[in-house]
Design a protein around this motif. Structure first.
Motif, short mmCIF file in Angstrom:
data_model
loop_
_atom_site.label_atom_id
_atom_site.label_comp_id
_atom_site.label_asym_id
_atom_site.label_seq_id
_atom_site.Cartn_x
_atom_site.Cartn_y
_atom_site.Cartn_z
N ASP A 195 0.81 -1.22 0.00
CA ASP A 195 0.00 0.00 0.00
C ASP A 195 0.84 1.27 0.00
O ASP A 195 0.30 2.38 -0.13
N HIS A 196 2.14 1.14 0.15
CA HIS A 196 3.00 2.31 0.23
C HIS A 196 3.15 2.93 -1.16
O HIS A 196 3.33 2.22 -2.15
N PRO A 197 3.06 4.26 -1.26
CA PRO A 197 3.19 4.88 -2.59
C PRO A 197 4.59 4.70 -3.18
O PRO A 197 5.59 5.08 -2.56
N ILE B 281 4.32 9.15 -7.19
CA ILE B 281 3.29 10.19 -7.17
C ILE B 281 3.62 11.12 -8.33
O ILE B 281 4.68 11.76 -8.34
N THR C 26 -1.22 8.34 -8.55
CA THR C 26 -0.38 7.75 -7.52
C THR C 26 -0.46 6.24 -7.67
O THR C 26 -1.55 5.68 -7.77
N SER D 94 0.67 2.73 -5.81
CA SER D 94 1.29 2.00 -4.71
C SER D 94 2.21 0.93 -5.29
O SER D 94 2.18 0.67 -6.50
N TYR D 95 2.99 0.29 -4.44
CA TYR D 95 3.86 -0.76 -4.96
C TYR D 95 3.05 -1.93 -5.52
O TYR D 95 3.44 -2.54 -6.52
N TRP E 16 4.16 9.22 -15.43
CA TRP E 16 4.12 8.04 -14.56
C TRP E 16 4.31 6.75 -15.33
O TRP E 16 4.76 5.73 -14.78
N THR F 25 9.63 6.38 -2.05
CA THR F 25 8.62 7.02 -2.90
C THR F 25 9.29 8.05 -3.79
O THR F 25 10.15 8.81 -3.34
N HIS G 135 4.47 16.88 -0.13
CA HIS G 135 4.76 15.45 0.04
C HIS G 135 5.95 15.17 0.95
O HIS G 135 6.36 14.02 1.08
#
Length: 548
Positions: free
Chosen positions: A40-42, A45, A55, A57-58, A91, A264, A284
């Motif tokens: 769940d960690h970004p 971004i 964004t 997440s992993y 992205w 991140t 951020h």
């Protein structure tokens, strides 16, 4: 296609592995580990213009990578093929790089500052099967540029945005909305191994022909460690790199370094917008940033105009041109931050860096020292303070695609690579860059101009009989250079605007264009008829000094 490379022998590779600079794992293993341990960690971004675009997440990055790999397979990309990315910092780059690794393809990043002429050469030389771009960016129709540059060998054009205008594939429809991973099987055996060619980066050459620099995931891994270890980066860090992620520095620190340490990355597509960078730092809580000296000049001006909360930043790292003491002083005054210096090349990523155990302001006197995996040597003539800088080690590239003889000409019998830079010892085990090859000009952005390539196009102007392009000091960013075209005219001398119009018609990237023009009756030459650049450069430097 890859038989022109010069790879380390088995003993040297084993030495790198034993020391931990090379490994059996790849960046796909880093992605799998991050998705498992902190899904769940970004991871990323991303901003387009000044708007938040996405964004990931992993866990989402892993899923998008699988989808992109299957989509490329649907387009017929197979192991050993090449895939080009002519993109600003969007992205899509991170999952596309990783998708190539998963499919066994080689990624070919192309900076968006290049124009049709350079893009066509890269697509032709690399034999790219697919090329990605955006519809428009910074007022430029990139979809049209790609359509014009595409050689017959390019099977597919993919556009992020309005693809219909040039008849290209729509990225969102094909690579995001369509679940190809449920329809196509990508054989795990196709994954690139850690020592196989995985990245092909083009850089200007002193001979005029662009050089395709080939890296493996292990040489990239070592290049990442050169920065992440001495700067102690980890999973709690938030990094931001405004430089192009299709350039060696940008892709190393924006794509692969966050992945390796499970951090991140905050990405902006308009890298010159320093006001946006300041906003993102505050929003951020960015902890680490890399930016060329010219970016730092603009960053300081933007912060003085409208201060933001930048207290989260621990380190700012700069490279591409020597950092002047005044710039370091201003960064301390405005941000209360030290600046770390970094020196490297497309051929080897980061080689030397300054660290927090160096004296205050040391980046104004030194470009740092190397990690143990990279050796540096200065070959100076007796009595001389500086000399040719040579390097060798674990982050050194695998050679130049199709130009083995050019790469080998830069190597000696013991594997030392001649960087074409001049350096001196800094007194603390590191180096200070003091000069560059006479046939290259390094702009404040870090982009290197091949003077011979530019001259070859300028001589096609009907009013140019002869021309020599030389560098002269950039007053805005000391230590970097601007380009002057010294012209022997044929008839009425052309204006700088006329030369620019000629280069634009030739589809040459604006970043390569000369900044000024001077006229002479004849160019200084030696007895063999070769142009002597030193007296031309010396005259420009004297003029620069007189204006200060």
């Amino acid at each position: 296609m890859w038989d022109t490379l010069v790879r380390p022998g088995p003993e040297k590779a084993a030495e790198y592995r034993a020391a931990g600079w090379w490994r059996e794992q790849t960046f796909l293993d880093d992605l799998a580990e991050a998705a498992r341990d902190r899904g769940d960690h970004p991871a990323l971004i991303a901003y387009e213009g000044r708007e938040h675009a996405r964004t990931l997440s992993y866990a989402q990055l892993q899923a998008q990578t699988a989808r992109c790999a299957a989509a490329l397979a649907e387009l017929g990309v197979t192991r050993g093929d090449t895939v080009a990315f002519y993109l600003p910092n969007r992205w899509v780059l991170t999952p596309l790089y990783l998708a190539c690794h998963r499919l066994g393809a080689v990624a070919v990043p192309v900076i968006p500052a290049l124009d049709v002429r350079e893009l066509a050469e890269i697509l032709r030389e690399s034999e790219a099967r697919v090329c990605f771009t955006v519809d428009t960016f910074a007022g430029i129709d990139y979809g049209a540029r790609l359509a014009e540059a595409a050689p017959e060998t390019l099977a597919h054009r993919v556009v992020v945005g309005d693809a219909d205008a040039t008849g290209a594939l729509d990225f969102e429809d094909f690579f995001v909305r369509t679940p190809w991973e449920e329809r196509r099987t990508v054989d795990p055996a196709d994954r690139l191994g850690p020592d196989e060619p995985s990245l092909l980066l083009y850089t200007s050459g002193t001979t005029g022909r662009m050089k395709g620099v080939v890296h493996s995931q292990n040489t990239l891994h070592a290049a990442v460690l050169a920065v992440s270890r001495p700067h102690r980066l980890g999973p709690d860090d938030v990094v931001s790199i405004p430089n192009f992620a299709t350039h060696m520095a940008g892709l190393t620190y924006a794509v692969y370094m966050p992945l390796l340490v499970h951090a991140t990355c905050v990405m902006q597509d308009d890298g010159r917008d320093m006001e946006l960078l300041l906003d993102l730092i505050a929003r951020h809580r960015v902890t680490w940033a890399y930016a060329s000296p010219s970016y730092l000049v603009d960053l300081i001006a933007a912060q003085r105009k409208e201060p933001r909360d930048t207290s989260s930043v621990v380190q700012v790292v700069s490279g591409s041109a020597p950092i002047q003491p005044q710039l370091i002083t201003e960064m301390r005054d405005v941000f209360d931050l030290p600046v770390r210096a970094l020196w490297g090349m497309t051929e080897n990523g980061a080689v030397t860096v300054t660290r927090d155990d160096d004296p205050e302001g040391w980046a104004g006197q030194s470009d740092g020292r190397a990690e143990p995996f990279m050796e540096i040597r200065i070959d100076a003539e007796p009595g001389e303070d500086s000399g040719r800088l040579l390097v060798r080690g674990a982050s050194q590239c695998l050679g130049y695609l199709g130009q083995r003889e050019v790469y080998e000409a830069a190597l000696d019998a013991d594997g030392w690579f001649d960087t074409s830079d001049l350096a001196r010892h800094d007194g603390r085990g590191g180096i200070r860059i003091t000069g560059r090859s006479a046939d290259r000009i390094t702009r404040a952005s870090g982009y290197k101009i091949s003077t011979l390539e530019l001259e070859s196009v300028l001589t096609r102007h009907p009013a140019v009989r002869e021309v020599a392009v030389v560098g002269y000091p950039d007053p805005r960013v000391p230590g970097s250079e601007l380009a002057c075209a010294v012209v022997v005219a044929d008839g009425e001398p052309p204006t700088l605007e006329a030369l620019h119009a000629h280069l634009k018609a030739e589809k040459m990237a604006e970043i390569i264009w000369p900044d000024r023009v001077q006229f002479v009756w004849e160019l200084p030459k030696n007895s063999l008829g070769k142009v002597l650049r030193h007296p031309l450069r010396e005259r420009l430097e004297i003029e620069h000094a007189a204006r200060r």
